[in-house]
Design an enzyme around this catalytic site. Structure first.
Site, short mmCIF file in Angstrom:
data_model
loop_
_atom_site.label_atom_id
_atom_site.label_comp_id
_atom_site.label_asym_id
_atom_site.label_seq_id
_atom_site.Cartn_x
_atom_site.Cartn_y
_atom_site.Cartn_z
N LYS A 11 0.85 -1.20 -0.66
CA LYS A 11 0.45 -0.44 0.39
C LYS A 11 1.23 1.07 0.21
O LYS A 11 2.00 1.25 0.35
CB LYS A 11 -0.81 -0.04 1.55
CG LYS A 11 -2.30 -1.07 1.10
CD LYS A 11 -2.84 -0.76 2.19
CE LYS A 11 -4.03 -2.22 2.57
NZ LYS A 11 -4.92 -1.51 2.87
N TYR A 51 -12.64 -2.06 -3.23
CA TYR A 51 -12.82 -1.90 -1.98
C TYR A 51 -14.61 -1.50 -2.50
O TYR A 51 -15.02 -1.57 -1.05
CB TYR A 51 -12.43 -0.73 -1.20
CG TYR A 51 -10.52 -1.22 -0.81
CD1 TYR A 51 -10.90 -2.33 -0.45
CD2 TYR A 51 -9.68 -0.55 -1.12
CE1 TYR A 51 -9.41 -3.22 0.68
CE2 TYR A 51 -8.86 -0.64 -0.78
CZ TYR A 51 -8.20 -2.37 0.09
OH TYR A 51 -7.26 -2.89 0.41
N ASN A 114 -1.98 -0.10 6.38
CA ASN A 114 -1.65 -0.86 7.00
C ASN A 114 -0.72 -1.75 5.93
O ASN A 114 -0.71 -2.71 6.29
CB ASN A 114 -2.27 -1.34 8.19
CG ASN A 114 -3.83 -1.99 6.83
OD1 ASN A 114 -3.55 -1.44 5.80
ND2 ASN A 114 -4.75 -2.70 7.54
N HIS A 117 -2.45 -5.31 1.75
CA HIS A 117 -3.62 -5.87 1.48
C HIS A 117 -3.12 -7.34 0.92
O HIS A 117 -2.87 -7.69 0.82
CB HIS A 117 -4.18 -5.53 0.06
CG HIS A 117 -5.24 -6.27 -0.32
ND1 HIS A 117 -7.11 -6.19 0.27
CD2 HIS A 117 -6.05 -6.68 -1.76
CE1 HIS A 117 -7.73 -6.81 0.00
NE2 HIS A 117 -7.20 -7.58 -0.77
N GLU A 128 -9.90 -10.84 -7.38
CA GLU A 128 -8.53 -9.88 -6.71
C GLU A 128 -7.80 -10.14 -8.40
O GLU A 128 -6.84 -8.65 -8.68
CB GLU A 128 -8.62 -9.48 -5.38
CG GLU A 128 -9.26 -8.97 -4.79
CD GLU A 128 -9.03 -9.28 -2.69
OE1 GLU A 128 -10.15 -8.96 -2.46
OE2 GLU A 128 -7.64 -9.14 -3.08
O1 CDP Z 1 -6.84 -5.36 4.88
P1 CDP Z 1 -8.18 -6.58 6.04
O2 CDP Z 1 -8.17 -7.11 5.02
O3 CDP Z 1 -7.80 -6.48 7.20
O4 CDP Z 1 -9.50 -5.43 6.72
P2 CDP Z 1 -10.46 -5.33 5.95
O5 CDP Z 1 -11.51 -5.49 6.94
O6 CDP Z 1 -10.51 -5.83 4.48
O7 CDP Z 1 -10.43 -3.64 5.61
C1 CDP Z 1 -9.87 -3.94 4.36
C2 CDP Z 1 -8.81 -2.30 4.99
O8 CDP Z 1 -9.91 -0.51 5.58
C3 CDP Z 1 -7.96 -2.22 6.00
O9 CDP Z 1 -6.44 -2.76 5.71
C4 CDP Z 1 -7.57 -0.69 5.98
O10 CDP Z 1 -6.72 -0.45 4.92
C5 CDP Z 1 -8.90 -0.30 6.47
N1 CDP Z 1 -9.37 0.03 7.42
C6 CDP Z 1 -9.49 1.44 8.46
O11 CDP Z 1 -9.08 2.05 7.93
N2 CDP Z 1 -10.50 2.02 9.42
C7 CDP Z 1 -11.05 0.28 9.74
N3 CDP Z 1 -11.47 0.75 11.02
C8 CDP Z 1 -10.74 -1.07 8.99
C9 CDP Z 1 -10.36 -1.40 7.98
MG MG Z 2 -9.92 -7.53 4.10
#
Ligand code: CDP
Ligand code: MG
Length: 140
Positions: A11, A51, A114, A117, A128
């Site tokens: 990212k 997303y 973070n 992805h 994807e």
């Molecule tokens: O990336 P991952 O699958 O671990 O998490 P997700 O729940 O699928 O969320 C996608 C992305 O949204 C995260 O990797 C973060 O960059 C963002 N996110 C965020 O900004 N704030 C949150 N509370 C949860 C996710």
């Molecule tokens: Mg995810």
């Protein structure tokens, strides 16, 4: 366990801090092979579509803005149980909860920024990968 392919993104927070190589080393140390990779500037349309599953979440707008803020590196990772293995190497979404040695523990700045992805299931991995790569671009 079967050989799988999963989709990964390095990212903007990580490309900006020149961490592509360090993150790729984590994948390779875990036995994941990078079988496709390209550095791209994501468009807002791509980010929004990619997303779309999070459309109703409060962080969706901010997440899309973040994903287009700097270049990203999109990748296909291959290996035994690659989907789950990659999720383990990545660590928890929130770096505060991520285990020692994981990418997010070492490099992530916040729950939003973070660093990586990774696909969460075989169906999303296939979707994807196809969203960003043609079959000819993946060389295992
Ligand atoms: O990336 P991952 O699958 O671990 O998490 P997700 O729940 O699928 O969320 C996608 C992305 O949204 C995260 O990797 C973060 O960059 C963002 N996110 C965020 O900004 N704030 C949150 N509370 C949860 C996710
Ligand atoms: Mg995810």
């Amino acid at each position: 366990m079967a050989i799988e392919r999963t989709f990964s993104i390095i990212k903007p927070d990580a490309t900006k801090r020149n961490l592509t190589g360090k993150i790729n080393a984590k994948f390779e140390e875990a036995g994941l092979r990078i079988v496709a990779q390209k550095r791209i500037q994501m468009t807002m349309e791509q980010a929004g579509q990619f997303y779309a599953v999070h459309k109703e979440r409060p962080f969706y707008g901010e997440l899309c803005e973040f994903m287009v803020s700097e270049p990203v590196v999109v990748q296909v990772l291959e290996g035994e149980g690659a989907i789950l293995k990659n999720r383990e190497v990545m660590g928890a979404t929130n770096p505060a909860d991520a285990a020692d040695g994981t990418i997010r523990k070492e490099f992530a700045l916040s729950v939003g920024e973070n660093s990586v992805h990774g696909s969460d299931a075989p169906e999303t991995a296939a979707e994807e990968i196809a969203f960003f790569f043609s079959g000819l671009e993946i060389v295992g």
